[in-house]
Every structure is written in C-alpha cells, then in structure tokens.
Scaffold this motif. Structure first.
Motif, short mmCIF file in Angstrom:
data_model
loop_
_atom_site.label_atom_id
_atom_site.label_comp_id
_atom_site.label_asym_id
_atom_site.label_seq_id
_atom_site.Cartn_x
_atom_site.Cartn_y
_atom_site.Cartn_z
N UNK A 164 0.84 -1.21 0.00
CA UNK A 164 0.00 0.00 0.00
C UNK A 164 0.86 1.25 0.00
N UNK A 165 1.98 1.22 0.72
CA UNK A 165 2.79 2.42 0.89
C UNK A 165 3.61 2.77 -0.35
N UNK A 166 4.30 1.78 -0.94
CA UNK A 166 5.21 2.10 -2.03
C UNK A 166 4.90 1.39 -3.35
N UNK A 167 3.85 0.58 -3.38
CA UNK A 167 3.46 -0.10 -4.61
C UNK A 167 4.34 -1.27 -4.99
N UNK A 168 5.23 -1.68 -4.11
CA UNK A 168 6.11 -2.82 -4.39
C UNK A 168 5.28 -4.08 -4.62
N UNK A 169 5.66 -4.89 -5.62
CA UNK A 169 4.87 -6.05 -6.01
C UNK A 169 5.56 -7.35 -5.61
N UNK A 170 4.76 -8.34 -5.26
CA UNK A 170 5.24 -9.71 -5.04
C UNK A 170 4.28 -10.64 -5.76
N UNK A 171 4.81 -11.77 -6.28
CA UNK A 171 4.03 -12.64 -7.16
C UNK A 171 4.06 -14.07 -6.64
N UNK A 172 2.92 -14.77 -6.82
CA UNK A 172 2.79 -16.12 -6.30
C UNK A 172 2.06 -17.00 -7.31
N UNK A 173 2.64 -18.13 -7.60
CA UNK A 173 1.97 -19.16 -8.38
C UNK A 173 1.07 -19.95 -7.44
N UNK A 174 -0.19 -20.16 -7.84
CA UNK A 174 -1.15 -20.81 -6.94
C UNK A 174 -1.74 -22.05 -7.60
N UNK A 175 -2.15 -22.97 -6.75
CA UNK A 175 -2.78 -24.22 -7.17
C UNK A 175 -3.79 -24.58 -6.10
N UNK A 176 -5.04 -24.75 -6.48
CA UNK A 176 -6.07 -24.94 -5.47
C UNK A 176 -7.28 -25.65 -6.08
N UNK A 177 -8.11 -26.27 -5.25
CA UNK A 177 -9.35 -26.86 -5.76
C UNK A 177 -10.21 -25.79 -6.42
N UNK A 178 -10.89 -26.15 -7.48
CA UNK A 178 -11.74 -25.20 -8.18
C UNK A 178 -12.75 -24.59 -7.22
N UNK A 179 -12.93 -23.29 -7.33
CA UNK A 179 -13.85 -22.58 -6.45
C UNK A 179 -13.21 -21.97 -5.22
#
Length: 406
Positions: A312-327
C-alpha cells in the motif's frame, strides 16, 4: 520464560503447572534416544538451558545452570555422544502434531542464516542470507514449519551444503558429514521435507514458500498429491491463461502492470504485531485442469492461478503461483500466503529466546542435534501457549429440582 501473553486463558498457577508437566513430558519422550541415564540427564539439562533466561545459550552458561564445573557434558551432547538427531526430529514432529494438527494446515518452507567465523563449521561459506540481508560468512538452514489455527512449530530441518563443500570429500570427512550426503539445492531439501511429511501422514492441505522454492519439482509433487500451494515466483516468471474470460500472457510483472485498478482488492493476510497486515491483492485464474492433465491418482478439477500482492505504501509487487481446488476464494489464498509470517516469527523467537543460532559445534551432527533440541523446546512452548490460551469450558449450573406439593 513464561510470557504474560501466554496466560490469557489460564491462571498463573495453572500455567506454571502446565509448564512443569510439559517439560517433564518432553524429557520423557526423548529419553529412549540415550543408552545411559547420565547422558539423558545431560540432554534434559541442555533443554533446561535453552529454555532458561540467559540471552546467550553458550556451553558455559548451560553448564553453570546445570551445576556442572565446566561445559564438557553439555558439549558432549552435541559432539561425542551417540544418539540420532533425526529420531529426535521425528519425536518433535509427532509431539507438535498432537496439539497443532488440523487438516487445513499449511506447511511453510523457508531458510535462515547462521553467522559464523572461519571456514571449519559444517556448510559455512560466503553466501546470501536474508537474516543479514547480504552475502556474508554463514551456514544456511532450510526449515519446515507446521502452521494451523492452533499455533505453529518447526517440524523439519536440513543444513544446506554448498558445492564447495560437497566437492571436497576431505572437508566433509573433517566435519563428520555422512558419506551418503551429496549436493542438494535448497528446493530439493524442501521437497524432501514435504515428501517426508506426506509419508508420515502429517495432515496439511497447503504449502507456502517464497520465490527460492516457487517452481519446478515442488509444484509437480504437490499437484500429484492433491496439495494446494501459494509459492513465490520472480517478476519475470511467465504466465499464460487458457479457456478463461480474461486472457493474459507474459511475465508476472507485465501482467500486474496491465491490470485495471478495479482488479485490486484490499485484504488482510492475517494479524501482525501492529494489527491487520493489509495489502492490495489481485488474483487471476489461469486455467482449470482435470486430474488426468497432471497424472494424479485422484479425480477432481483444480485451478492454476497468479496471485499478486501490492504494498500500500510504495506499490512494491510480489508474485505467487497458486494451485487450489476449483472454487477456492481469493481470500483463502491470501490467508495461506499470510501464514508465511509464522515461520519468520519462529526464527526470531528461536534465535532470540532459545539460542537457535548459538550452536558452538562445527560438525554435521552437532548442527542437527542442536537445532533439533531447539525445535523440541519451541514445540513445547507452542503446546503450552495453545493450552494456556484455550478458553475454559463454560460453567454450567447444576440442575435444579422443582418442588411440588402433595
């Protein structure tokens, strides 16, 4: 070392008794590891020293607390004594699960550095550690922490050996490294821990880790085992969607920068020391895959996705690959990612209060023994905290007898 914050659900007296009984129990659990009573007693005193008030958990400090004339007995527990540190690791895991087990738990993988002088300590090298935020002379330990709604505790560990070590058999022999140990990357060490947890029927549904562990064999193993994940990836990691209304293709950074502002939602990843840990989040479902698509032995549909966190403060981004049950909801994935703070908190507590980084030995078995004893102390603290903070059972009034006239 009983924190006032642990005692919200129990009196001081009850918590002190819980502490004493828990300490007796964990000592009894590790007693079968030692063939001689005096060695078992020294191990118990070693544990007492880790849990003591001294800030520096040196052999001399532990010896003084134990009433020994010198540190030799304490040092022998880590060095000359013969006992199996991996057996203690399994005891710690089983003990922690008795209190913390939950089918929706998250297994969190991360590493921490142990700053060292010289070149003799097993695995020491000039390498990057987030503990210092720079490249420095240190050992690196990879850890698995079990995180559930009941609390969190370490359940596995491994010492990382750089190739400069594994390519030097004389150096390995001098540090008493077992002959079967070969070079393994940090993700490979983490995957071994995940596989060991599954083989031991540890109940968990998710794995969370940062970008060091975010792609490759770990992803495929978790897919085939029906385990969800939120794994960090680098900004240049490629993603592509198919059969989804919003078509995306490119690096994680490019995809994030192209998102409209209404794609972001402000959500908490859990409470920290200063309250809710709020960030802006975006979640893109990339593809729905049937179990046949990834050679799984179960029948269901899972969703591959990209989760993005924006500061929120500086707009720095972090990224995550996700895998989960549908829904699975975005809120759930954010919560899983937020569980990673628990292992960071564990490292801080274990170093500041239990001497995790105060190991004075140089050998392979010395490191694993010291760390496993610290893990036992931490698991005991987690169990005490859970039981001390548990809400007391509601009081019920005894049934009243209605008086009737004759």
């Amino acid at each position: 070392m009983i924190r006032r914050s642990w005692m919200t659900g129990a009196s001081v007296e009850a918590t002190l008794e819980l502490w004493a009984s828990s300490l007796r129990e964990v000592k009894a659990r590790m007693r079968p590891l030692f063939t001689q009573e005096r060695v078992a007693a020294s191990a118990g005193q070693f544990l007492d020293g880790l849990l003591g008030e001294e800030r520096r958990k040196t052999g001399w400090m532990r010896a003084e607390a134990a009433g020994d004339p010198g540190p030799w007995r304490q040092q022998a527990i880590l060095g000359r004594g013969r006992w199996d540190a991996d057996a203690l690791r399994d005891i710690v895991r089983d003990y922690a699960l008795e209190t913390l087990a939950d089918p929706d738990a998250v297994l969190v993988l991360d590493e921490t550095g142990f700053l060292k002088q010289g070149k003799a300590s097993c695995g020491v090298a000039r390498q990057y550690t987030g503990s210092a935020g720079k490249i420095t002379n240190c050992q690196i330990g990879v850890f698995a922490s079990y995180v559930s709604r009941h609390g969190h505790a370490f359940v596995d560990r491994a010492l990382y050996l750089p190739k400069a070590w594994t390519d030097d058999r004389d150096r390995l022999a001098a540090a008493h490294v077992p002959e079967n140990i070969r070079f393994a990357t940090k993700p490979a060490l983490a995957l071994t821990m995940i596989e060991r947890a599954m083989a031991s029927n540890v109940p968990f549904s998710w794995v969370a880790a940062d970008s060091v562990y975010g792609v490759g064999d770990i992803e495929m193993a978790l897919k085939r085992a029906a385990k969800g994940y939120v794994l960090g990836v680098n900004a240049n990691h490629p993603f592509r969607s198919w059969n989804k209304p919003l078509a995306v293709s490119g690096t994680a950074k490019d995809i994030a920068e192209a998102l409209p502002e209404n794609a972001w939602r402000r959500l908490s990843a859990g409470d920290g020391t200063k309250g809710a840990r709020l960030h802006d989040w975006a979640y893109l479902q990339l593809a729905d895959l049937d179990s046949d698509d990834f050679d799984a032995a179960f029948a269901s549909i899972w969703t591959r996705g990209l989760l993005i966190r924006r500061n929120i403060a500086d707009g720095d981004l972090a990224f995550f690959s996700t895998w989960c049950p549908i829904g699975t909801s975005m809120e759930k994935l954010v919560a899983v990612e937020g569980h990673r703070w628990a292992i960071e908190d564990s490292f801080e507590t274990a170093k500041n209060e239990l001497g995790l980084d105060h190991n004075e030995t140089r050998s392979w078995h010395g490191w694993h023994r010291h760390v496993s004893l610290v893990m036992l102390a931490f698991a005991m603290m987690a169990a005490i905290r859970h039981h001390a903070n548990a809400a007391p059972p509601p009081k019920t009034r005894p049934p009243t007898t209605r008086r009737t006239g004759n």
